[in-house]
Structure formats: structure tokens, C-alpha cells
Design a protein around this motif. Structure first.
Motif, mmCIF file in Angstrom:
data_model
loop_
_atom_site.group_PDB
_atom_site.id
_atom_site.type_symbol
_atom_site.label_atom_id
_atom_site.label_comp_id
_atom_site.label_asym_id
_atom_site.label_seq_id
_atom_site.Cartn_x
_atom_site.Cartn_y
_atom_site.Cartn_z
ATOM 1 N N ASN A 159 14.048 10.800 25.364
ATOM 2 C CA ASN A 159 13.707 9.700 26.262
ATOM 3 C C ASN A 159 13.669 8.370 25.516
ATOM 4 O O ASN A 159 14.102 7.337 26.036
ATOM 5 C CB ASN A 159 12.354 9.977 26.924
ATOM 6 C CG ASN A 159 12.406 11.164 27.871
ATOM 7 O OD1 ASN A 159 13.464 11.516 28.384
ATOM 8 N ND2 ASN A 159 11.263 11.795 28.099
ATOM 9 N N ARG A 160 13.151 8.388 24.302
ATOM 10 C CA ARG A 160 13.102 7.150 23.530
ATOM 11 C C ARG A 160 14.494 6.751 23.044
ATOM 12 O O ARG A 160 14.806 5.565 22.953
ATOM 13 C CB ARG A 160 12.157 7.314 22.347
ATOM 14 C CG ARG A 160 10.716 7.556 22.773
ATOM 15 C CD ARG A 160 9.750 7.334 21.643
ATOM 16 N NE ARG A 160 8.383 7.563 22.081
ATOM 17 C CZ ARG A 160 7.322 7.166 21.419
ATOM 18 N NH1 ARG A 160 7.475 6.507 20.280
ATOM 19 N NH2 ARG A 160 6.106 7.410 21.872
ATOM 20 N N ALA A 161 15.301 7.747 22.710
ATOM 21 C CA ALA A 161 16.650 7.451 22.235
ATOM 22 C C ALA A 161 17.477 6.762 23.312
ATOM 23 O O ALA A 161 18.397 5.993 23.002
ATOM 24 C CB ALA A 161 17.342 8.729 21.774
ATOM 25 N N THR B 198 15.045 2.844 15.429
ATOM 26 C CA THR B 198 15.561 1.740 16.230
ATOM 27 C C THR B 198 15.677 0.477 15.399
ATOM 28 O O THR B 198 15.015 0.316 14.384
ATOM 29 C CB THR B 198 14.650 1.457 17.426
ATOM 30 O OG1 THR B 198 13.365 1.084 16.937
ATOM 31 C CG2 THR B 198 14.553 2.667 18.320
ATOM 32 N N ALA B 199 16.530 -0.424 15.842
ATOM 33 C CA ALA B 199 16.669 -1.719 15.176
ATOM 34 C C ALA B 199 15.800 -2.773 15.839
ATOM 35 O O ALA B 199 15.669 -3.870 15.311
ATOM 36 C CB ALA B 199 18.132 -2.161 15.189
ATOM 37 N N ALA C 61 15.130 13.939 13.257
ATOM 38 C CA ALA C 61 15.965 14.227 14.418
ATOM 39 C C ALA C 61 16.436 15.675 14.434
ATOM 40 O O ALA C 61 16.511 16.297 15.488
ATOM 41 C CB ALA C 61 17.171 13.291 14.452
ATOM 42 N N ALA C 62 16.784 16.230 13.272
ATOM 43 C CA ALA C 62 17.281 17.610 13.233
ATOM 44 C C ALA C 62 17.244 18.115 11.808
ATOM 45 O O ALA C 62 17.246 17.335 10.850
ATOM 46 C CB ALA C 62 18.706 17.703 13.784
ATOM 47 N N GLY D 274 21.700 12.401 22.936
ATOM 48 C CA GLY D 274 22.297 11.446 23.850
ATOM 49 C C GLY D 274 22.562 10.086 23.223
ATOM 50 O O GLY D 274 22.532 9.060 23.922
ATOM 51 N N LEU D 275 22.797 10.054 21.905
ATOM 52 C CA LEU D 275 23.058 8.800 21.194
ATOM 53 C C LEU D 275 24.553 8.536 21.118
ATOM 54 O O LEU D 275 25.336 9.462 20.863
ATOM 55 C CB LEU D 275 22.467 8.858 19.785
ATOM 56 C CG LEU D 275 20.938 8.894 19.694
ATOM 57 C CD1 LEU D 275 20.494 9.189 18.273
ATOM 58 C CD2 LEU D 275 20.342 7.586 20.189
ATOM 59 N N ASN D 276 24.926 7.303 21.326
ATOM 60 C CA ASN D 276 26.336 6.901 21.275
ATOM 61 C C ASN D 276 26.686 6.395 19.884
ATOM 62 O O ASN D 276 25.897 5.696 19.236
ATOM 63 C CB ASN D 276 26.621 5.818 22.309
ATOM 64 C CG ASN D 276 26.386 6.291 23.727
ATOM 65 O OD1 ASN D 276 26.672 7.444 24.057
ATOM 66 N ND2 ASN D 276 25.865 5.409 24.565
#
Length: 472
Positions: free
Chosen positions: A147-149, A177-178, A187-188, A213-215
Motif C-alpha cells: 500500500n505504501r509502495a 521513498t525519495a 523488501a525481500a 507493484g513498483l515500476n
């Protein structure tokens, strides 16, 4: 409005008092009242209707309370089970320890508040339950991170490939985050039991980003530990990541950094302390590798009433352990020498004043570097804060070098106890200067870091402290 255990008239009388109901419910209540209770309550006055309605409502609330009173203890027991399971997972304890913890809880409650024992017996902590609790917590944390990502404007990754005792390569990823609201989290952690080529690592990283879900077009930079399969310019992971980003946005360039903590550890090589570390390692292995020697050495320390009760192994991967090992050998050097002589395993270095002085210097320097290492590992640090910590440490090394050259080892307490000559002082001063020169300072991006520091300081003054958001 619902009928519960004979309280079917409550809905009717509530309806007559409130007159608030949906059309379908209004029709059903009227039909029920007309067919079942109209003859009984037709001749009641409004006051009698009110008393009858209040009595039935009180009866319904009593019946409902019979069930609701059972929920708080049960909910509290489940919450307690989750809290204890979370602590078991965070401390890397065996899941079967839950049963032992519950046994301790019941024994403690029996002595402190026996009347509460029944509530603690409802806390479920068998191994399988703890496993399910930990899986639920992990799933919840993963959902929070997803959700935060989704709100990230941009992010960076920190990649570290290391090998455990089973020679299985582990890959760690950390997203951040920037924006000034930071989310910093593991993350993993992927277990790679086959090859660990750049292509294998890229596959795992890509799977992790898809899972969150990160691009790729939001990736700003990558920090690694500098191993070849990560940094190879032709087929390394970083090359493949840059190619992937270029496919999406040809003008986007990733920022690649070598982990400052790894660089700080690698700087120890300029101290040239191998002759100290090797001798210490052999000494510790002689005592700890054989159970009989270890037991006899501990008995010797207990007989002499030594506060420091034992020595520990040094692991190269765990950098912070070197300082503790060197310090323990320094504190117990006399007892170690006596023990080794009795066992017929003489260690000539312990009788060499030059080597002992080098050991004292190594103890102080590794303690200082460990202090810096711990500061750099703090969670939520910005790059300019790490830059400031390293810069301050370099100034400290410059001061220590000048003090040692003038035979003023005030800030090196272990070296102060050793017998040192002018040659020793000159050598140690030169080593501190070499260490200062080798310290990492992100020199190619120093101007950018200083500019970031000024902007962050201005933002803090204008809007207060920069908020850090963590996944919990």
C-alpha cells in the motif's frame, strides 16, 4: 429489530415507539403484529405499551449481554497470542517456545493473581498456532508495504549478496521513498540455491518489484556491496537494471553507489593488522575448538575470579565481532599465556612487547571504527547525515594521529597501557593518517551531498523535523 430467543415483540414495540423502518421491514412487522399479538396488546394504553416495550427491551439486552461478555476475554487472548508470536519471530526463537512461554505465564499467574488463571489458559501458543500467527503478521506487513509502495514518487534499492553457513546465497532488498516521508523496509530476502549470476539476480529483483507493484521508471538509484556479479559492466546486475530502465525511459540514468558501510570495513586493510588478527585467531581456536581446553580455561578464570568469563570466536562476515575478540584477548592475555604454557602450546607473540603494543592499538582502532559502523547502520539516515558522520570521524583520526605522534594517547586507553617506543608511535600515527585518507566520502558526489544537506537543514528550520514513516 431481529428476533432473539423469544424476544420477538421487542421489534414490534420498538417500531411503535420510533416509527423508523424500511418499507419491507415495516410491512413484515405489521403483519407479524397483526397475526400474532394484536389480540393480546390491542386494548393496552400508550403508557402500558411503553412499559411493556421497555421490559422486553431490557430482556433482549440481558440475552445479548450473555454473549457479548464472552468476547472481550477471548479477543484479548487472541491478541496476546499474536503479540507473543510476534516477539518470538522478531527474536528468531523456535516456534515451539510458545508452549514454554505459556507454561511460565500460567505458573506466574498462579502465584500473583490466581483469579486470572482461567483467562491466561485461553491464550493459544502451540507450535502450529505460532506459525500461523507469524504468517499472518508477515502477510499484513507485506500488504502494508504494498500500500505504501503505491504512493512512491521514486525509490531506491540496496542489494547485498552474502553466503550463510549452508553456502546458499541470500539476496536482500530495501526500498525507500525519495519524498521527505520515508519508508525504509526489508523488501525481500530470496534464497538462491543455484547459480548467482547477474541474470539470476535480476530475475529475483524483477520478481520482487512485481510483487510490490513498483515500476522500473520510478527507480532512482541502487546501492550494492560491490561484488562482481552485481557490478559487472557487461552482464552484471547493475548493467541489466540500467538496460531495463533505458527500455522504458531512454534518458533516465540510475545512480549506482558502493555501500558506505562496506567501504568503511574495507578501510581496515590499510592498518595492516593481519599479524595481530592471525595470532589472535589461532589462540582463540586453540582454546575454543577443543571442548576440554575450553572447559579447563573457563575453570582457570573462575579460580582466579576473573570478571571476564570467556573469549569468543571472530567471524569475518560479522565485522563488529573483531573488536570484542581483540578486547577479550587483551584483557585475558596473562591468563591465556599461562594456560597455553601449561598445555605445552606456547604463543611467543604474547611475550613480545612490540606485538602486545600492536594489539593494544588494534583494540582501540577497531573500537572506534565499530562505533562509526553502528552509527551508519541506524535506520532512517539520509545520505548527508552519513556523510557528516564519516567526515567527523576523519577529523577525529586527524586529531588522534597528531596526539599519538606527540606521545599523548589520551583517547586510546588500551594503547596507553602498553609499552610503546618512538618507532611504535610513528608507525601508529602513519597508520591513522592512511586510514583517514582511505575513508569513503562519496567524492564524485560531494557537491550534491552538501547541497542536499543545506536543503534539508532549511526544510527542517521552516517546517519542523522531517517525518520518518516506518512499517510496523
Amino acid at each position: 429489530m431481529m428476533e432473539v430467543m423469544g424476544g420477538d415483540l421487542v421489534g414490534v414495540h420498538s417500531y411503535k415507539k420510533t416509527k423508523k423502518c424500511f418499507p419491507l421491514i415495516d410491512y413484515n412487522l405489521n403483519r407479524h403484529y397483526t397475526t400474532k399479538h394484536e389480540d393480546k396488546y390491542r386494548n393496552l394504553t400508550d403508557e402500558e405499551h411503553g412499559r411493556e416495550s421497555d421490559a422486553l427491551l431490557a430482556k433482549l439486552q440481558t440475552q445479548q449481554g450473555l454473549f457479548t461478555k464472552l468476547h472481550p476475554p477471548r479477543d484479548t487472548a487472541v491478541r496476546t497470542s499474536y503479540v507473543i508470536s510476534h516477539k518470538i519471530g522478531r527474536k528468531s526463537k523456535a516456534f515451539s517456545d510458545g508452549e514454554f512461554i505459556k507454561e511460565c505465564l500460567l505458573d506466574s499467574v498462579a502465584l500473583i493473581c490466581p483469579e486470572k488463571k482461567a483467562e491466561f489458559e485461553n491464550v493459544s501458543l502451540p507450535r502450529r498456532t505460532v506459525t500461523r500467527r507469524v504468517e499472518d503478521i508477515a502477510g499484513n506487513l507485506e500488504l502494508q508495504l504494498k500500500n505504501r509502495a503505491a504512493d512512491f514518487d521514486c525509490f531506491s534499492l540496496a542489494l547485498d549478496e552474502s553466503c550463510d553457513v549452508r553456502d546458499t546465497a541470500q539476496l536482500f532488498l530495501c526500498g525507500i521513498t525519495a519524498d521527505f516521508q520515508v519508508t525504509e523496509e526489508l523488501a525481500a530476502m530470496q534464497s538462491m540455491k543455484g547459480t548467482t549470476t547477474g541474470n539470476d539476480l535480476f530475475t529475483e529483483v524483477n520478481a520482487c518489484l512485481d510483487m510490490l507493484g513498483l515500476n522500473w521508471d520510478k527507480l532512482a538509484g541502487v546501492t550494492t556491496d560491490g561484488c562482481p556479479n552485481l557490478t559487472g559492466k557487461n552482464v552484471g546486475l547493475l548493467k541489466r537494471m540500467q538496460d531495463k530502465v533505458t527500455e522504458i525511459n531512454p534518458v533516465q540514468k540510475l545512480t549506482f553507489l558502493h555501500c558506505i558501510i562496506h567501504q568503511e570495513v574495507l578501510c581496515k586493510t590499510v592498518l595492516k593488522m593481519n599479524h595481530v588478527v592471525d595470532a589472535v585467531t589461532k589462540t582463540v581456536n586453540f582454546i575454543r575448538a577443543r571442548a576440554l581446553n575450553h572447559r579447563q580455561f573457563v575453570a582457570l578464570l573462575e579460580e582466579n575470579e576473573i570478571e571476564r568469563g570467556d573469549i569468543s570466536y571472530h567471524c569475518t562476515v560479522r565485522w563488529l565481532s573483531l573488536d570484542k575478540v581483540l578486547k577479550s584477548v587483551w584483557d585475558l592475555r596473562e591468563q591465556i599465556q599461562d594456560f597455553c604454557v601449561k598445555k605445552g602450546h606456547d604463543i611467543p607473540e604474547l611475550s613480545d612487547e612490540d606485538w602486545v603494543a600492536d594489539l593494544g592499538f588494534a583494540v582501540d582502532v577497531t573500537a572506534l571504527m565499530n562505533e562509526l559502523n553502528v552509527k551508519l547502520q541506524c535506520k532512517g539516515l539520509f545520505v548527508h547525515e552519513m556523510y557528516s558522520a564519516v567526515k567527523a570521524f576523519m577529523r577525529k583520526l586527524q586529531l588522534l594521529s597528531s596526539q599519538v605522534k606527540d606521545n599523548i594517547p589520551t583517547h586510546l586507553p588500551t594503547l596507553k597501557e602498553a609499552t610503546r617506543s618512538a618507532d611504535h608511535l610513528h608507525k601508529y600515527s602513519t597508520m591513522l593518517e592512511a586510514l583517514q585518507i582511505s575513508m569513503p566520502l562519496f567524492k564524485p558526489r560531494t557537491d550534491w551531498i552538501i547541497l542536499t544537506e543545506e536543503e534539508m537543514r532549511q526544510k527542517t528550520v521552516e517546517g519542523g523535523d522531517v517525518e520518518e514513516v516506518e512499517c510496523k
